[in-house]
Design a protein around this motif. Structure first.
Motif, PDB file in Angstrom:
ATOM      1  N   ILE A  79       0.870  -1.181   0.000  1.00  0.00           N
ATOM      2  CA  ILE A  79       0.000   0.000   0.000  1.00  0.00           C
ATOM      3  C   ILE A  79       0.903   1.225   0.000  1.00  0.00           C
ATOM      4  N   LYS A  80       1.077   1.836  -1.152  1.00  0.00           N
ATOM      5  CA  LYS A  80       1.983   2.974  -1.298  1.00  0.00           C
ATOM      6  C   LYS A  80       1.169   4.263  -1.342  1.00  0.00           C
ATOM      7  N   ILE A  81       1.171   4.969  -0.218  1.00  0.00           N
ATOM      8  CA  ILE A  81       0.376   6.188  -0.094  1.00  0.00           C
ATOM      9  C   ILE A  81       1.205   7.387  -0.518  1.00  0.00           C
ATOM     10  N   GLU A  82       0.696   8.130  -1.482  1.00  0.00           N
ATOM     11  CA  GLU A  82       1.341   9.328  -1.995  1.00  0.00           C
ATOM     12  C   GLU A  82       0.429  10.521  -1.737  1.00  0.00           C
ATOM     13  N   PRO A  83       0.897  11.740  -1.915  1.00  0.00           N
ATOM     14  CA  PRO A  83       0.066  12.911  -1.594  1.00  0.00           C
ATOM     15  C   PRO A  83      -1.278  12.947  -2.315  1.00  0.00           C
ATOM     16  N   ASP A  84      -1.314  12.531  -3.584  1.00  0.00           N
ATOM     17  CA  ASP A  84      -2.556  12.663  -4.348  1.00  0.00           C
ATOM     18  C   ASP A  84      -3.173  11.331  -4.761  1.00  0.00           C
ATOM     19  N   GLN A  85      -2.563  10.218  -4.353  1.00  0.00           N
ATOM     20  CA  GLN A  85      -3.102   8.912  -4.725  1.00  0.00           C
ATOM     21  C   GLN A  85      -2.504   7.829  -3.845  1.00  0.00           C
ATOM     22  N   VAL A  86      -3.102   6.634  -3.918  1.00  0.00           N
ATOM     23  CA  VAL A  86      -2.536   5.470  -3.258  1.00  0.00           C
ATOM     24  C   VAL A  86      -2.453   4.362  -4.293  1.00  0.00           C
ATOM     25  N   ARG A  87      -1.344   3.652  -4.280  1.00  0.00           N
ATOM     26  CA  ARG A  87      -1.148   2.525  -5.188  1.00  0.00           C
ATOM     27  C   ARG A  87      -1.215   1.243  -4.371  1.00  0.00           C
ATOM     28  N   ILE A  88      -2.162   0.373  -4.725  1.00  0.00           N
ATOM     29  CA  ILE A  88      -2.371  -0.873  -3.997  1.00  0.00           C
ATOM     30  C   ILE A  88      -1.895  -2.025  -4.866  1.00  0.00           C
ATOM     31  N   ALA A  89      -0.940  -2.791  -4.361  1.00  0.00           N
ATOM     32  CA  ALA A  89      -0.424  -3.925  -5.122  1.00  0.00           C
ATOM     33  C   ALA A  89      -1.504  -4.996  -5.245  1.00  0.00           C
ATOM     34  N   THR A  90      -1.798  -5.402  -6.460  1.00  0.00           N
ATOM     35  CA  THR A  90      -2.796  -6.450  -6.690  1.00  0.00           C
ATOM     36  C   THR A  90      -2.151  -7.785  -7.015  1.00  0.00           C
ATOM     37  N   THR A  91      -0.829  -7.792  -7.164  1.00  0.00           N
ATOM     38  CA  THR A  91      -0.075  -9.027  -7.363  1.00  0.00           C
ATOM     39  C   THR A  91       1.179  -8.969  -6.510  1.00  0.00           C
ATOM     40  N   THR A  92       1.701 -10.117  -6.151  1.00  0.00           N
ATOM     41  CA  THR A  92       2.933 -10.170  -5.356  1.00  0.00           C
ATOM     42  C   THR A  92       4.007 -11.004  -6.035  1.00  0.00           C
ATOM     43  N   ARG A  93       3.712 -11.507  -7.211  1.00  0.00           N
ATOM     44  CA  ARG A  93       4.683 -12.314  -7.945  1.00  0.00           C
ATOM     45  C   ARG A  93       4.858 -11.745  -9.346  1.00  0.00           C
ATOM     46  N   GLY A  94       6.075 -11.882  -9.871  1.00  0.00           N
ATOM     47  CA  GLY A  94       6.331 -11.390 -11.212  1.00  0.00           C
ATOM     48  C   GLY A  94       6.331  -9.869 -11.256  1.00  0.00           C
ATOM     49  N   THR A  95       5.925  -9.328 -12.384  1.00  0.00           N
ATOM     50  CA  THR A  95       5.880  -7.878 -12.558  1.00  0.00           C
ATOM     51  C   THR A  95       4.785  -7.279 -11.685  1.00  0.00           C
ATOM     52  N   PRO A  96       5.117  -6.315 -10.828  1.00  0.00           N
ATOM     53  CA  PRO A  96       4.101  -5.737  -9.934  1.00  0.00           C
ATOM     54  C   PRO A  96       2.975  -5.068 -10.720  1.00  0.00           C
ATOM     55  N   GLU A  97       1.757  -5.247 -10.236  1.00  0.00           N
ATOM     56  CA  GLU A  97       0.595  -4.568 -10.791  1.00  0.00           C
ATOM     57  C   GLU A  97      -0.102  -3.831  -9.659  1.00  0.00           C
ATOM     58  N   TYR A  98      -0.680  -2.675  -9.987  1.00  0.00           N
ATOM     59  CA  TYR A  98      -1.270  -1.850  -8.945  1.00  0.00           C
ATOM     60  C   TYR A  98      -2.651  -1.355  -9.352  1.00  0.00           C
ATOM     61  N   PHE A  99      -3.500  -1.194  -8.345  1.00  0.00           N
ATOM     62  CA  PHE A  99      -4.732  -0.434  -8.520  1.00  0.00           C
ATOM     63  C   PHE A  99      -4.457   0.951  -7.960  1.00  0.00           C
ATOM     64  N   ILE A 100      -4.745   1.986  -8.732  1.00  0.00           N
ATOM     65  CA  ILE A 100      -4.477   3.359  -8.303  1.00  0.00           C
ATOM     66  C   ILE A 100      -5.781   4.053  -7.953  1.00  0.00           C
ATOM     67  N   LEU A 101      -5.853   4.528  -6.724  1.00  0.00           N
ATOM     68  CA  LEU A 101      -7.010   5.288  -6.262  1.00  0.00           C
ATOM     69  C   LEU A 101      -6.579   6.731  -6.061  1.00  0.00           C
ATOM     70  N   HIS A 102      -7.229   7.645  -6.757  1.00  0.00           N
ATOM     71  CA  HIS A 102      -6.907   9.063  -6.645  1.00  0.00           C
ATOM     72  C   HIS A 102      -7.687   9.679  -5.488  1.00  0.00           C
ATOM     73  N   PHE A 103      -7.017  10.546  -4.739  1.00  0.00           N
ATOM     74  CA  PHE A 103      -7.655  11.208  -3.613  1.00  0.00           C
ATOM     75  C   PHE A 103      -8.382  12.472  -4.065  1.00  0.00           C
ATOM     76  N   ALA A 104      -9.410  12.836  -3.309  1.00  0.00           N
ATOM     77  CA  ALA A 104     -10.064  14.128  -3.518  1.00  0.00           C
ATOM     78  C   ALA A 104      -9.149  15.218  -2.977  1.00  0.00           C
ATOM     79  N   LYS A 105      -9.184  16.389  -3.595  1.00  0.00           N
ATOM     80  CA  LYS A 105      -8.315  17.477  -3.158  1.00  0.00           C
ATOM     81  C   LYS A 105      -8.717  18.012  -1.790  1.00  0.00           C
ATOM     82  N   SER A 106     -10.018  18.000  -1.518  1.00  0.00           N
ATOM     83  CA  SER A 106     -10.499  18.474  -0.223  1.00  0.00           C
ATOM     84  C   SER A 106     -11.859  17.854   0.046  1.00  0.00           C
TER      85      SER A 106
END
Length: 273
Positions: A79-106
């Motif tokens: 779970i990689k939390i960044e200022p404007d989005q979070v990247r959630i790993a959907t796989t743990t083997r091979g090439t990493p894949e992520y679901f990206i959820l964008h945050f609301a500004k306010s």
């Protein structure tokens, strides 16, 4: 790792408990298994969260994650939390894949969240008591357990002397029927998840024979016994017989009821008795 993956999948589906994707009510396949989630779990469909893009702020997301859904911590590589989005790993083997959820500004930018139930702040004020107080409100009642001929298997049965046995599943169903009448008299629409002492799942313990055996083998029981000697058997959890019964009445049955609530009934409130 096992716990981290399970927490991740469950936490994010609970963070956004809104309108599920439209699909038919299906029974789970008895030998289908999503690794690291549940013995009968399905692989998460992350696309179901697309409708929640920009529906939560960074601070609210972090607060819910750390203080509600992952209070013992989480893996920042998953779970990689960044200022404007979070990247959630959907796989743990091979090439990493992520679901990206964008945050609301306010908080002021939050869009309406899709849901089938009536939010508490949208409920009409109760101006009068009695008939009509719950008009327009849909309540589902879930009488716990099964009762009837299944009560002994569930270990929800006891008998004193020559008195009739007390079976918890029968008691919850009786209470649900009494409660349904009262709620209907107040104007509510009421749905009973079950109205008899029978399971909703179409499967039976024998359908879980092989998956129970494989579960025990993966857990380190290389040669599991087939049956157990009643509820007092100290090694019953290491038998195929006990595990297949658990998969039937505790896992498959509860999943079936959850599917009925989420994809068919879609009530405003569920009361589990």
């Amino acid at each position: 790792m096992f716990r981290s993956l399970a927490t991740r999948g469950l936490a994010f589906l609970l963070l956004f408990p809104g309108l599920p994707a439209a699909r038919a009510l299906e029974a789970e396949l008895p030998n289908e298994s999503a690794a690291n989630l549940s013995t009968l779990g399905r692989k998460p469909d992350w696309s179901e969260l697309e409708c929640y893009q920009a529906s939560i702020t960074h601070d609210e997301f972090v607060d819910l994650l750390e203080h509600v859904y992952a209070t013992h911590g989480y893996n920042p590589e998953l779970i990689k939390i960044e200022p404007d989005q979070v990247r959630i790993a959907t796989t743990t083997r091979g090439t990493p894949e992520y679901f990206i959820l964008h945050f609301a500004k306010s908080a002021a930018d939050l869009p309406p969240i899709p849901r089938w139930w009536t939010a508490p702040n949208a409920l009409p004020a109760a101006t009068v008591a009695g008939a009509g107080a719950l008009a327009g409100f849909h309540i589902a009642l879930d009488p716990g357990h099964l009762g009837g001929s299944w009560a002994k298997m569930e270990e929800r049965w006891f008998k004193i002397g020559d008195a009739p046995p007390v079976q918890e599943g029968d008691m919850t169903l009786r209470v649900a029927r009494l409660l349904a009448e009262r709620l209907q008299s107040l104007g509510a629409k009421v749905s009973l998840l079950r109205d008899k002492a029978e399971p909703l799942t179409p499967y039976r313990p024998s359908d879980f024979e092989e998956i129970a055996r494989q579960f025990l083998i993966r857990a380190g029981v290389s040669d599991p016994r087939e049956n157990f000697d009643g509820p007092a058997d100290p090694e019953r959890e290491q038998t195929v017989g006990w595990q297949r019964e658990m998969l039937f009445y505790r896992n498959s049955e509860i999943r079936r009821r959850a599917s009925l609530v989420n994809f068919r009934l879609q009530p405003d409130l569920v009361l589990c008795l």
